[in-house]
Design an enzyme around this catalytic site. Sequence first.
Site, short mmCIF file in Angstrom:
data_model
loop_
_atom_site.label_atom_id
_atom_site.label_comp_id
_atom_site.label_asym_id
_atom_site.label_seq_id
_atom_site.Cartn_x
_atom_site.Cartn_y
_atom_site.Cartn_z
N GLU A 1 -5.64 -10.49 -2.94
CA GLU A 1 -6.44 -10.88 -1.22
C GLU A 1 -7.68 -10.59 -1.56
O GLU A 1 -8.80 -9.59 -0.94
CB GLU A 1 -5.90 -8.97 -0.15
CG GLU A 1 -4.60 -9.37 0.16
CD GLU A 1 -4.20 -7.79 0.53
OE1 GLU A 1 -5.22 -7.14 1.65
OE2 GLU A 1 -3.23 -7.47 0.98
N GLU B 1 1.05 -1.35 0.11
CA GLU B 1 0.29 0.08 0.00
C GLU B 1 0.73 1.21 0.09
O GLU B 1 0.58 2.09 0.74
CB GLU B 1 -0.79 0.05 0.71
CG GLU B 1 -1.58 -0.99 1.08
CD GLU B 1 -2.85 -1.10 2.17
OE1 GLU B 1 -2.61 -0.27 3.06
OE2 GLU B 1 -3.53 -2.09 2.31
C1 XIL Z 1 -6.19 -7.29 7.98
C2 XIL Z 1 -6.58 -9.48 8.63
O1 XIL Z 1 -6.71 -9.49 7.84
C3 XIL Z 1 -6.61 -8.60 9.71
O2 XIL Z 1 -6.96 -9.79 10.82
C4 XIL Z 1 -5.83 -7.21 10.77
O3 XIL Z 1 -7.07 -7.08 11.99
C5 XIL Z 1 -6.03 -5.82 9.38
O4 XIL Z 1 -5.51 -6.64 8.48
N1 XIL Z 1 -4.81 -5.48 3.31
C6 XIL Z 1 -4.12 -5.58 4.40
C7 XIL Z 1 -3.95 -7.07 4.50
O5 XIL Z 1 -3.07 -6.04 2.82
O6 XIL Z 1 -3.09 -7.49 5.56
C8 XIL Z 1 -5.29 -6.46 5.12
O7 XIL Z 1 -5.35 -7.97 6.55
C9 XIL Z 1 -6.33 -6.34 4.83
C10 XIL Z 1 -6.40 -5.20 4.25
#
Ligand code: XIL
Length: 364
Positions: A271, A155
């Site tokens: 994701e 990000e």
């Molecule tokens: C999320 C996790 O799944 C949660 O358990 C945590 O509380 C917050 O982060 N983008 C990303 C991930 O790159 O690392 C994030 O994961 C979701 C959004």
Amino acid sequence: MRGKARLGRRGLLAAGLCPVLARADELGLATLAQARGIVFGTTLTRGQVEESGEMRRIAAADAAMIVPGLELKWAGHRPSPEGFDFQDADFMLRFAEERGQAVRGHALVWHEALPPWFARAPRDAAGMRALLERHIRTVAGRYAGRMQSWDVVNEPVEPWDRRADGLRDTPFLRALGPGYIDLAFHLAREADPAARLVLNEYGLELATPEQEARRVAVLALLRGMVRRGVPVQALGIQAHLGAAARGFEPSVLRDFIRAVAGLGLEVYVTELDVTDRGLPPDVAARDAAVARSYRAFLDAALAEPALRLVTLWGISDRYTWMNDSRFARREDGLPVRAHPYDDSFGRKPAWYAIAEAFRAAPMR
Ligand code: XIL
């Protein structure tokens, strides 16, 4: 064929009328993806693995790749400025490797999931550089040769931060300038010569002005990195989708993937999930809309041969990050139904939509 199509996949399966689809149902998503040359997997955490035999079962049945969800973030293994605690990360790698699954590392540099002590860490260029060097050398070095890929920087783009280059205003950027991104990739390459090195970003898939600005910034960043000889090999498109969101245009996503591929890079979907926020409560309608979003997104993305890997950010509604996220949770307080399995580990229309998208995808 027409008659069969009208009956619908589930009807066919129930009636035992379609051996090919019936086999698909038994095969698991990773096998279907692999038949097209695509790697498929999901995020998973140690807590889920230890708590739920059902999670262990569906992870084994459907995933060829595991992405530890928390264990490789700074907050997951940096209890103190001096210390590293790799117990949970080691557990996750062992879990995947015992089952013959590949692992993606997430993430070496991210402005979130930082431990409390980070707020007191040095903010000058030399101090921040030393911190990043130590972190990336230690973590990427420990797992060298065992990671299919690493999200080296997660990000890094945020046009709302109003910099001309579209980069996100983070402690890393403030201390080191935009060069922190190149630095992180060079350090990762030194520490692990084998892993594919990935820049991971969200908000890249919709044909909205905001997301267009994000795509422009990401492309400019990647173009510069490639020109400077920075060892970046793939863009990760997070793909946190919304079933109620407007503005998905397959051609916009496909053009973007082609533009990234044109730089000589691979593209991963890293994701994938679909919140049902904004949809009425009716479960069947929500499940159908979520499934349609998975299908439409994957059909567009998988049409591009540069797209080589898809990982979900959650496989069962039982364990979803979305109920805690202010962007993804439902306004009515009902639990989201964002993932391919429901909270009792039954397959939802989303599972079949993903399966069908892989079956329809062109061969790599
Ligand atoms: C999320 C996790 O799944 C949660 O358990 C945590 O509380 C917050 O982060 N983008 C990303 C991930 O790159 O690392 C994030 O994961 C979701 C959004």
